[in-house]
Design a protein around this motif. Structure first.
Motif, PDB file in Angstrom:
ATOM      1  N   GLN A 324       0.819  -1.209   0.000  1.00 58.73           N
ATOM      2  CA  GLN A 324       0.000   0.000   0.000  1.00 58.73           C
ATOM      3  C   GLN A 324       0.856   1.265   0.000  1.00 58.73           C
ATOM      4  O   GLN A 324       0.538   2.242  -0.683  1.00 58.73           O
ATOM      5  CB  GLN A 324      -0.944  -0.011   1.195  1.00 58.73           C
ATOM      6  CG  GLN A 324      -2.019  -1.080   1.092  1.00 58.73           C
ATOM      7  CD  GLN A 324      -3.007  -1.026   2.229  1.00 58.73           C
ATOM      8  OE1 GLN A 324      -2.679  -0.596   3.334  1.00 58.73           O
ATOM      9  NE2 GLN A 324      -4.229  -1.474   1.978  1.00 58.73           N
ATOM     10  N   GLY A 325       1.949   1.257   0.766  1.00 60.25           N
ATOM     11  CA  GLY A 325       2.833   2.416   0.777  1.00 60.25           C
ATOM     12  C   GLY A 325       3.462   2.665  -0.579  1.00 60.25           C
ATOM     13  O   GLY A 325       3.553   3.810  -1.046  1.00 60.25           O
ATOM     14  N   GLY A 326       3.884   1.592  -1.238  1.00 60.77           N
ATOM     15  CA  GLY A 326       4.461   1.741  -2.565  1.00 60.77           C
ATOM     16  C   GLY A 326       3.445   2.195  -3.591  1.00 60.77           C
ATOM     17  O   GLY A 326       3.738   3.026  -4.459  1.00 60.77           O
ATOM     18  N   ALA A 327       2.208   1.683  -3.499  1.00 60.15           N
ATOM     19  CA  ALA A 327       1.189   2.014  -4.497  1.00 60.15           C
ATOM     20  C   ALA A 327       0.746   3.469  -4.418  1.00 60.15           C
ATOM     21  O   ALA A 327       0.633   4.147  -5.435  1.00 60.15           O
ATOM     22  CB  ALA A 327      -0.012   1.077  -4.345  1.00 60.15           C
ATOM     23  N   ILE A 328       0.491   3.974  -3.210  1.00 55.80           N
ATOM     24  CA  ILE A 328       0.026   5.356  -3.109  1.00 55.80           C
ATOM     25  C   ILE A 328       1.124   6.329  -3.505  1.00 55.80           C
ATOM     26  O   ILE A 328       0.878   7.341  -4.175  1.00 55.80           O
ATOM     27  CB  ILE A 328      -0.502   5.668  -1.688  1.00 55.80           C
ATOM     28  CG1 ILE A 328      -1.084   7.083  -1.621  1.00 55.80           C
ATOM     29  CG2 ILE A 328       0.580   5.493  -0.635  1.00 55.80           C
ATOM     30  CD1 ILE A 328      -2.212   7.346  -2.567  1.00 55.80           C
ATOM     31  N   SER A 329       2.376   6.035  -3.145  1.00 54.45           N
ATOM     32  CA  SER A 329       3.461   6.938  -3.529  1.00 54.45           C
ATOM     33  C   SER A 329       3.713   6.875  -5.030  1.00 54.45           C
ATOM     34  O   SER A 329       4.028   7.894  -5.661  1.00 54.45           O
ATOM     35  CB  SER A 329       4.738   6.603  -2.757  1.00 54.45           C
ATOM     36  OG  SER A 329       5.166   5.283  -3.005  1.00 54.45           O
ATOM     37  N   LEU A 330       3.537   5.700  -5.634  1.00 55.03           N
ATOM     38  CA  LEU A 330       3.663   5.592  -7.080  1.00 55.03           C
ATOM     39  C   LEU A 330       2.562   6.393  -7.772  1.00 55.03           C
ATOM     40  O   LEU A 330       2.823   7.106  -8.751  1.00 55.03           O
ATOM     41  CB  LEU A 330       3.599   4.124  -7.506  1.00 55.03           C
ATOM     42  CG  LEU A 330       3.679   3.853  -9.016  1.00 55.03           C
ATOM     43  CD1 LEU A 330       4.973   4.392  -9.609  1.00 55.03           C
ATOM     44  CD2 LEU A 330       3.539   2.351  -9.296  1.00 55.03           C
ATOM     45  N   ALA A 331       1.340   6.300  -7.271  1.00 51.42           N
ATOM     46  CA  ALA A 331       0.232   7.061  -7.866  1.00 51.42           C
ATOM     47  C   ALA A 331       0.504   8.564  -7.815  1.00 51.42           C
ATOM     48  O   ALA A 331       0.294   9.281  -8.800  1.00 51.42           O
ATOM     49  CB  ALA A 331      -1.075   6.725  -7.144  1.00 51.42           C
ATOM     50  N   LEU A 332       0.987   9.048  -6.684  1.00 50.90           N
ATOM     51  CA  LEU A 332       1.204  10.483  -6.533  1.00 50.90           C
ATOM     52  C   LEU A 332       2.378  10.987  -7.364  1.00 50.90           C
ATOM     53  O   LEU A 332       2.311  12.075  -7.945  1.00 50.90           O
ATOM     54  CB  LEU A 332       1.410  10.824  -5.058  1.00 50.90           C
ATOM     55  CG  LEU A 332       0.155  10.653  -4.191  1.00 50.90           C
ATOM     56  CD1 LEU A 332       0.493  10.826  -2.719  1.00 50.90           C
ATOM     57  CD2 LEU A 332      -0.936  11.631  -4.603  1.00 50.90           C
ATOM     58  N   VAL A 333       3.446  10.207  -7.442  1.00 53.37           N
ATOM     59  CA  VAL A 333       4.576  10.668  -8.262  1.00 53.37           C
ATOM     60  C   VAL A 333       4.220  10.586  -9.739  1.00 53.37           C
ATOM     61  O   VAL A 333       4.707  11.389 -10.547  1.00 53.37           O
ATOM     62  CB  VAL A 333       5.861   9.883  -7.930  1.00 53.37           C
ATOM     63  CG1 VAL A 333       5.890   8.512  -8.605  1.00 53.37           C
ATOM     64  CG2 VAL A 333       7.099  10.689  -8.344  1.00 53.37           C
ATOM     65  N   LEU A 334       3.344   9.663 -10.126  1.00 56.06           N
ATOM     66  CA  LEU A 334       2.900   9.612 -11.517  1.00 56.06           C
ATOM     67  C   LEU A 334       2.081  10.856 -11.878  1.00 56.06           C
ATOM     68  O   LEU A 334       2.144  11.329 -13.019  1.00 56.06           O
ATOM     69  CB  LEU A 334       2.078   8.344 -11.774  1.00 56.06           C
ATOM     70  CG  LEU A 334       2.880   7.048 -11.924  1.00 56.06           C
ATOM     71  CD1 LEU A 334       1.949   5.843 -12.038  1.00 56.06           C
ATOM     72  CD2 LEU A 334       3.811   7.104 -13.134  1.00 56.06           C
ATOM     73  N   VAL A 335       1.321  11.398 -10.925  1.00 55.48           N
ATOM     74  CA  VAL A 335       0.598  12.646 -11.181  1.00 55.48           C
ATOM     75  C   VAL A 335       1.588  13.758 -11.522  1.00 55.48           C
ATOM     76  O   VAL A 335       1.367  14.554 -12.444  1.00 55.48           O
ATOM     77  CB  VAL A 335      -0.257  13.034  -9.957  1.00 55.48           C
ATOM     78  CG1 VAL A 335      -0.773  14.465 -10.087  1.00 55.48           C
ATOM     79  CG2 VAL A 335      -1.425  12.069  -9.798  1.00 55.48           C
ATOM     80  N   VAL A 336       2.701  13.808 -10.798  1.00 54.72           N
ATOM     81  CA  VAL A 336       3.723  14.822 -11.059  1.00 54.72           C
ATOM     82  C   VAL A 336       4.421  14.562 -12.387  1.00 54.72           C
ATOM     83  O   VAL A 336       4.609  15.466 -13.209  1.00 54.72           O
ATOM     84  CB  VAL A 336       4.748  14.869  -9.906  1.00 54.72           C
ATOM     85  CG1 VAL A 336       5.856  15.877 -10.207  1.00 54.72           C
ATOM     86  CG2 VAL A 336       4.058  15.211  -8.587  1.00 54.72           C
ATOM     87  N   LEU A 337       4.805  13.308 -12.623  1.00 51.86           N
ATOM     88  CA  LEU A 337       5.568  12.972 -13.825  1.00 51.86           C
ATOM     89  C   LEU A 337       4.741  13.078 -15.099  1.00 51.86           C
ATOM     90  O   LEU A 337       5.285  13.353 -16.172  1.00 51.86           O
ATOM     91  CB  LEU A 337       6.126  11.546 -13.700  1.00 51.86           C
ATOM     92  CG  LEU A 337       7.160  11.313 -12.604  1.00 51.86           C
ATOM     93  CD1 LEU A 337       7.548   9.832 -12.538  1.00 51.86           C
ATOM     94  CD2 LEU A 337       8.401  12.178 -12.816  1.00 51.86           C
TER      95      LEU A 337
END
Length: 418
Positions: A324-337
């Motif tokens: 869950q920690g990896g998934a939410i941080s991946l989702a948020l950094v993808l918004v930036v990228l």
């Protein structure tokens, strides 16, 4: 008379020092904002049984204490970018802290205050959920992976400490859960003192040349919808687990203190993944493989909780936290990228979270209904496992390298313009 003014060199040396001080104040305020994103939510599940007993709430109604904030996330995320344009990015985040502070303090007064405070908490956190990626895009564009990882780490620290410490605090204070949950408002005060000096008038922000995308335009982008499904289902799983994991463990024979500590460990174990996943993703051209890796980790945790929750509870919650920690941080950094500017990041974050949290809002309620219907946890956890598979498929598609404006433009014949 000789001038007493300092020499130019001395003046020049002060400017960098002041700039550095402002920079580190901004970093500290940003991380304290992140620290306040989850305690108001994670303090409730460990004492949910006491709340149900004190106010006479059924399981399905008690599940609304987690569902209501997620509904607030969905509603407010749609208008937060507009709010930011009207009052400024920094002022909107100060408003987040005030709302969470008030909502946290009043929840123990009575049933109406419990749900009213929960709404205030949900509205406040919704503002920060949307705007923190925009802060990264505006102030730390070349350190997006690091800063996303750090704010996810601090969010996880706040969540885990609050979840683990609330039951002991209730015992130490002698005033039960109302005081123990209200005490976390102190974190909001500290963050507000640090963040308030960083405010800047909205008009001072330079207009960026990259076009701003509104919802109508973003709705034409398959990439925007892939990100929405990925984040929405991740949030559905997170808030369902946040609400019901202690109950699952107590039904398996553990006491409330152990169940609360395991929930805290789930949040704590997500911190390493929250920190490292965005940094790794920022260095990769395609992030699809990260989404697939998270599937296997999360699936192992859910299968363990489904078949033998008491056999290795520490292992299951550690795996669950990593996923869950990896998934939410991946989702948020993808918004930036996947965005090209601060405005695009705010608008894309708003759409992803408004629609995503609409999808997620029913998760705790559905899990509660399935538990009431089946009398056990196999069916509810199986539902979360199916959602995880769909989530990872969307994440793998969103991990392909492109930007949201180009994605929509190519699909609809240049409607956005260049």
């Amino acid at each position: 008379m000789a001038s007493r003014s300092p020499p130019p060199a001395a003046l020049g040396s002060r400017v960098p020092r002041r700039a550095r001080a402002r920079h580190w104040l901004l970093v500290a305020g940003f991380l304290l904002l992140a620290l306040n994103l989850r305690p108001a939510l994670t303090t409730v599940p460990p004492v949910l049984a006491e709340i149900q007993r004190d106010f006479g709430l059924a399981s399905s109604v008690a599940g609304l204490l987690t569902t209501v904030p997620v509904l607030c996330f969905a509603v407010m995320s749609a208008v937060t970018a507009l709010l930011s344009r009207r009052i400024g990015l920094h002022n909107a985040l100060s408003l987040f802290l005030v709302l969470v502070l008030v909502g946290t303090v009043i929840r123990g007064i009575g049933t109406a205050a419990l749900f009213g405070g929960t709404v205030l908490v949900g509205v406040g956190i919704a503002v920060a959920n949307v705007l923190l990626p925009a802060v990264v895009k505006r102030h730390f564009p070349h350190r997006a992976g690091l800063m996303t990882g750090l704010y996810m780490m601090f969010m996880g620290i706040g969540a885990s400490i609050a979840a683990a410490a609330t039951v002991p605090l209730a015992g130490v204070t002698g005033h039960g859960w109302p005081v123990a949950t209200a005490m976390w408002g102190v974190l909001c005060l500290v963050a507000l003192v640090c963040w308030a000096p960083t405010r800047e008038p909205p008009r001072t922000a330079a207009l960026e040349a990259v076009p701003v995308l509104r919802f109508r335009q973003l709705a034409r982008s398959p990439l925007a919808w892939q990100l929405t499904v990925f984040m929405g289902l991740q949030s559905l799983g997170y808030y369902s687990v946040l609400t019901w994991l202690p109950s699952l463990f107590m039904d398996s024979g553990l006491d409330a203190r152990q169940a609360g500590l395991l929930l805290g460990l789930a949040n704590l174990s997500g911190i390493p993944a929250s920190l490292t996943t965005p940094m790794i993703a920022h260095r990769m051209r395609r992030q699809s493989s990260l989404a697939v890796l998270l599937l296997f980790v999360g699936a192992a945790a859910l299968l363990g909780l489904m078949t033998a929750p008491a056999a290795a509870p520490v292992l299951w919650v550690v795996l669950l936290g990593l996923s869950q920690g990896g998934a939410i941080s991946l989702a948020l950094v993808l918004v930036v990228l996947r965005s090209r500017s601060t405005e695009q990041a705010a608008e894309l974050s708003g759409m992803v979270q408004a629609c995503g949290y609409s999808l997620a809002a029913g998760g705790p309620f559905v899990v509660g209904l399935l538990q009431d219907f089946s009398g056990g946890w196999v069916m509810p956890v199986g539902f979360l496992l199916v959602c995880l598979v769909v989530q990872v498929g969307a994440g793998a598609l969103a991990g392909r390298p492109r930007h949201v404006d180009a994605d929509s433009d190519e699909r609809h014949g240049g409607v956005l313009g260049k």
